[in-house]
Scaffold this motif. Structure first.
Motif, PDB file in Angstrom:
ATOM      1  N   VAL A 102      -7.469  -6.957 -11.122  1.00 19.10           N
ATOM      2  CA  VAL A 102      -7.875  -7.756  -9.968  1.00 19.10           C
ATOM      3  C   VAL A 102      -9.316  -7.420  -9.610  1.00 19.10           C
ATOM      4  CG1 VAL A 102      -5.526  -7.865  -9.042  1.00 19.10           C
ATOM      5  CG2 VAL A 102      -7.046  -6.025  -8.313  1.00 19.10           C
ATOM      6  N   ILE A 103     -10.027  -8.384  -9.009  1.00 16.87           N
ATOM      7  CA  ILE A 103     -11.375  -8.092  -8.528  1.00 16.87           C
ATOM      8  C   ILE A 103     -11.426  -8.148  -7.005  1.00 16.87           C
ATOM      9  CG2 ILE A 103     -12.548  -8.853 -10.622  1.00 16.87           C
ATOM     10  CD1 ILE A 103     -13.202 -11.475  -9.158  1.00 16.87           C
ATOM     11  N   HIS A 104     -10.329  -8.538  -6.405  1.00 16.40           N
ATOM     12  CA  HIS A 104     -10.220  -8.524  -4.955  1.00 16.40           C
ATOM     13  C   HIS A 104      -9.019  -7.683  -4.564  1.00 16.40           C
ATOM     14  CE1 HIS A 104     -13.253 -11.626  -4.613  1.00 16.40           C
ATOM     15  NE2 HIS A 104     -12.596 -12.344  -5.482  1.00 16.40           N
ATOM     16  N   CYS A 105      -9.125  -7.055  -3.427  1.00 20.32           N
ATOM     17  CA  CYS A 105      -8.004  -6.271  -2.941  1.00 20.32           C
ATOM     18  C   CYS A 105      -6.836  -7.166  -2.575  1.00 20.32           C
ATOM     19  CB  CYS A 105      -8.428  -5.463  -1.711  1.00 20.32           C
ATOM     20  SG  CYS A 105      -9.556  -4.110  -2.068  1.00 20.32           S
ATOM     21  N   PRO A 106      -5.642  -6.745  -2.918  1.00 14.50           N
ATOM     22  CA  PRO A 106      -4.475  -7.506  -2.487  1.00 14.50           C
ATOM     23  C   PRO A 106      -4.192  -7.260  -1.011  1.00 14.50           C
ATOM     24  CG  PRO A 106      -3.793  -5.533  -3.624  1.00 14.50           C
ATOM     25  CD  PRO A 106      -5.296  -5.567  -3.692  1.00 14.50           C
ATOM     26  N   GLY A 107      -3.145  -7.847  -0.511  1.00 10.42           N
ATOM     27  CA  GLY A 107      -2.752  -7.607   0.861  1.00 10.42           C
ATOM     28  C   GLY A 107      -2.278  -6.175   1.052  1.00 10.42           C
ATOM     29  N   PRO A 108      -2.147  -5.752   2.312  1.00 10.42           N
ATOM     30  CA  PRO A 108      -1.820  -4.343   2.600  1.00 10.42           C
ATOM     31  C   PRO A 108      -0.338  -4.020   2.417  1.00 10.42           C
ATOM     32  CG  PRO A 108      -2.006  -5.571   4.638  1.00 10.42           C
ATOM     33  CD  PRO A 108      -2.381  -6.530   3.537  1.00 10.42           C
ATOM     34  N   TYR A 109       0.203  -4.383   1.282  1.00 11.36           N
ATOM     35  CA  TYR A 109       1.619  -4.196   1.047  1.00 11.36           C
ATOM     36  C   TYR A 109       1.814  -3.224  -0.114  1.00 11.36           C
ATOM     37  CZ  TYR A 109       1.259  -8.485   3.695  1.00 11.36           C
ATOM     38  OH  TYR A 109       0.930  -9.410   4.648  1.00 11.36           O
ATOM     39  N   PRO A 110       2.442  -2.078   0.147  1.00 10.85           N
ATOM     40  CA  PRO A 110       2.597  -1.063  -0.891  1.00 10.85           C
ATOM     41  C   PRO A 110       3.154  -1.561  -2.215  1.00 10.85           C
ATOM     42  CG  PRO A 110       3.168  -0.140   1.233  1.00 10.85           C
ATOM     43  CD  PRO A 110       2.913  -1.605   1.464  1.00 10.85           C
ATOM     44  N   PRO A 111       4.102  -2.489  -2.248  1.00  9.52           N
ATOM     45  CA  PRO A 111       4.607  -2.932  -3.566  1.00  9.52           C
ATOM     46  C   PRO A 111       3.557  -3.610  -4.439  1.00  9.52           C
ATOM     47  CG  PRO A 111       6.168  -3.496  -1.844  1.00  9.52           C
ATOM     48  CD  PRO A 111       4.915  -3.044  -1.150  1.00  9.52           C
ATOM     49  N   LEU A 112       2.431  -4.012  -3.852  1.00 10.44           N
ATOM     50  CA  LEU A 112       1.378  -4.660  -4.643  1.00 10.44           C
ATOM     51  C   LEU A 112       0.520  -3.651  -5.391  1.00 10.44           C
ATOM     52  CD1 LEU A 112       0.201  -7.475  -2.201  1.00 10.44           C
ATOM     53  CD2 LEU A 112       1.853  -7.626  -4.066  1.00 10.44           C
ATOM     54  N   PHE A 113       0.723  -2.389  -5.115  1.00 15.49           N
ATOM     55  CA  PHE A 113      -0.032  -1.325  -5.773  1.00 15.49           C
ATOM     56  C   PHE A 113       0.876  -0.590  -6.742  1.00 15.49           C
ATOM     57  CE2 PHE A 113      -4.059  -1.353  -3.454  1.00 15.49           C
ATOM     58  CZ  PHE A 113      -3.745  -2.194  -2.415  1.00 15.49           C
ATOM     59  N   SER A 114       0.301  -0.194  -7.882  1.00 12.76           N
ATOM     60  CA  SER A 114       1.138   0.318  -8.971  1.00 12.76           C
ATOM     61  C   SER A 114       1.321   1.828  -8.938  1.00 12.76           C
ATOM     62  CB  SER A 114       0.525  -0.075 -10.315  1.00 12.76           C
ATOM     63  OG  SER A 114       0.401  -1.474 -10.414  1.00 12.76           O
ATOM     64  N   SER A 115       0.220   2.561  -8.873  1.00 11.78           N
ATOM     65  CA  SER A 115       0.290   4.026  -8.936  1.00 11.78           C
ATOM     66  C   SER A 115      -0.208   4.618  -7.635  1.00 11.78           C
ATOM     67  CB  SER A 115      -0.563   4.546 -10.094  1.00 11.78           C
ATOM     68  OG  SER A 115      -0.125   4.022 -11.322  1.00 11.78           O
ATOM     69  N   TRP A 116       0.374   5.747  -7.276  1.00 11.16           N
ATOM     70  CA  TRP A 116       0.066   6.397  -6.011  1.00 11.16           C
ATOM     71  C   TRP A 116      -0.266   7.862  -6.223  1.00 11.16           C
ATOM     72  CZ3 TRP A 116       0.449   3.985  -1.133  1.00 11.16           C
ATOM     73  CH2 TRP A 116       0.886   2.655  -1.170  1.00 11.16           C
ATOM     74  N   GLY A 117      -1.131   8.385  -5.356  1.00  9.00           N
ATOM     75  CA  GLY A 117      -1.368   9.809  -5.343  1.00  9.00           C
ATOM     76  C   GLY A 117      -0.277  10.530  -4.562  1.00  9.00           C
ATOM     77  N   GLN A 118      -0.408  11.840  -4.480  1.00 10.51           N
ATOM     78  CA  GLN A 118       0.622  12.659  -3.835  1.00 10.51           C
ATOM     79  C   GLN A 118       0.426  12.719  -2.320  1.00 10.51           C
ATOM     80  OE1 GLN A 118      -2.076  13.868  -5.196  1.00 10.51           O
ATOM     81  NE2 GLN A 118      -2.830  15.369  -3.723  1.00 10.51           N
ATOM     82  N   GLY A 119      -0.727  12.314  -1.853  1.00  6.23           N
ATOM     83  CA  GLY A 119      -1.007  12.303  -0.426  1.00  6.23           C
ATOM     84  C   GLY A 119      -1.710  13.556   0.053  1.00  6.23           C
ATOM     85  N   THR A 120      -2.437  13.409   1.145  1.00 11.20           N
ATOM     86  CA  THR A 120      -3.115  14.536   1.775  1.00 11.20           C
ATOM     87  C   THR A 120      -2.907  14.422   3.285  1.00 11.20           C
ATOM     88  OG1 THR A 120      -5.203  15.771   1.934  1.00 11.20           O
ATOM     89  CG2 THR A 120      -5.368  13.359   1.907  1.00 11.20           C
ATOM     90  N   GLN A 121      -2.567  15.536   3.902  1.00 12.50           N
ATOM     91  CA  GLN A 121      -2.238  15.533   5.323  1.00 12.50           C
ATOM     92  C   GLN A 121      -3.504  15.558   6.174  1.00 12.50           C
ATOM     93  OE1 GLN A 121       0.957  15.602   7.009  1.00 12.50           O
ATOM     94  NE2 GLN A 121      -0.362  15.262   8.800  1.00 12.50           N
ATOM     95  N   VAL A 122      -3.545  14.676   7.142  1.00 14.51           N
ATOM     96  CA  VAL A 122      -4.602  14.669   8.156  1.00 14.51           C
ATOM     97  C   VAL A 122      -3.938  14.870   9.511  1.00 14.51           C
ATOM     98  CG1 VAL A 122      -6.350  13.280   9.319  1.00 14.51           C
ATOM     99  CG2 VAL A 122      -6.165  13.210   6.822  1.00 14.51           C
ATOM    100  N   THR A 123      -4.364  15.910  10.206  1.00 19.44           N
ATOM    101  CA  THR A 123      -3.828  16.190  11.534  1.00 19.44           C
ATOM    102  C   THR A 123      -4.976  16.259  12.523  1.00 19.44           C
ATOM    103  OG1 THR A 123      -2.013  17.478  10.571  1.00 19.44           O
ATOM    104  CG2 THR A 123      -2.445  17.772  12.918  1.00 19.44           C
ATOM    105  N   VAL A 124      -4.881  15.438  13.568  1.00 18.02           N
ATOM    106  CA  VAL A 124      -5.913  15.387  14.592  1.00 18.02           C
ATOM    107  C   VAL A 124      -5.328  15.920  15.888  1.00 18.02           C
ATOM    108  CG1 VAL A 124      -7.595  13.950  15.786  1.00 18.02           C
ATOM    109  CG2 VAL A 124      -6.879  13.358  13.457  1.00 18.02           C
ATOM    110  N   SER A 125      -5.898  16.987  16.374  1.00 17.42           N
ATOM    111  CA  SER A 125      -5.393  17.594  17.609  1.00 17.42           C
ATOM    112  C   SER A 125      -6.141  17.039  18.812  1.00 17.42           C
ATOM    113  CB  SER A 125      -5.554  19.114  17.544  1.00 17.42           C
ATOM    114  OG  SER A 125      -6.920  19.465  17.453  1.00 17.42           O
ATOM    115  N   SER A 126      -5.430  16.974  19.924  1.00 15.13           N
ATOM    116  CA  SER A 126      -6.046  16.419  21.139  1.00 15.13           C
ATOM    117  C   SER A 126      -6.738  17.499  21.960  1.00 15.13           C
ATOM    118  CB  SER A 126      -4.975  15.736  21.975  1.00 15.13           C
ATOM    119  OG  SER A 126      -3.953  16.644  22.301  1.00 15.13           O
TER     120      SER A 126
END
Length: 126
Positions: A102-126
């Motif tokens: 694709v040359i354009h981003c698809p909609g914001p729907y996870p099933p439209l994306f094939s591979s995923w990373g493991q994730g990284t935690q972001v914590t914002v304290s007040s």
């Protein structure tokens, strides 16, 4: 096999900044899009922003417009998410994901994306 590795998460005070990185390997198509998603506890995964291989940016979440910026270093096959003016409600696990042919981003729907990373935690304290 496509592999995505996120880094850059951490604990930050409200108003602070973080820059997340997503290093991609194994991409076989010249045309692709990489998106950032986030998932807070008890909530569905939410699309944040996306960038394509022709540097076309699609912002998914209104709540981050003007604060988060996505960019890409083609030479390093790395996509960044610069997050400024962070708020406690930005706390989540942040994932990057890819879709090819694709040359354009698809909609914001996870099933439209094939591979995923493991994730990284972001914590914002007040």
């Amino acid at each position: 096999e496509v592999q995505l590795v996120e880094s850059g998460g951490g604990l930050v005070q409200a108003g602070g900044s973080l820059r997340l990185s997503c290093a991609a390997s194994g991409l076989t198509w010249d045309d692709y899009a990489i998106g950032w998603f986030r998932q807070a506890p008890g909530k569905e995964r939410e699309g944040v922003s996306c960038i394509s291989s022709i540097d076309r940016v699609t912002d998914y979440a209104d709540s981050v417009k003007g604060r988060f910026t996505i960019s890409r270093d083609a030479a390093k096959n790395t996509v960044y998410l610069q997050m400024n003016s962070l708020k406690p409600e930005d706390t989540a696990v942040y994932f990057c994901a890819e879709t090819q042919g694709v040359i354009h981003c698809p909609g914001p729907y996870p099933p439209l994306f094939s591979s995923w990373g493991q994730g990284t935690q972001v914590t914002v304290s007040s």
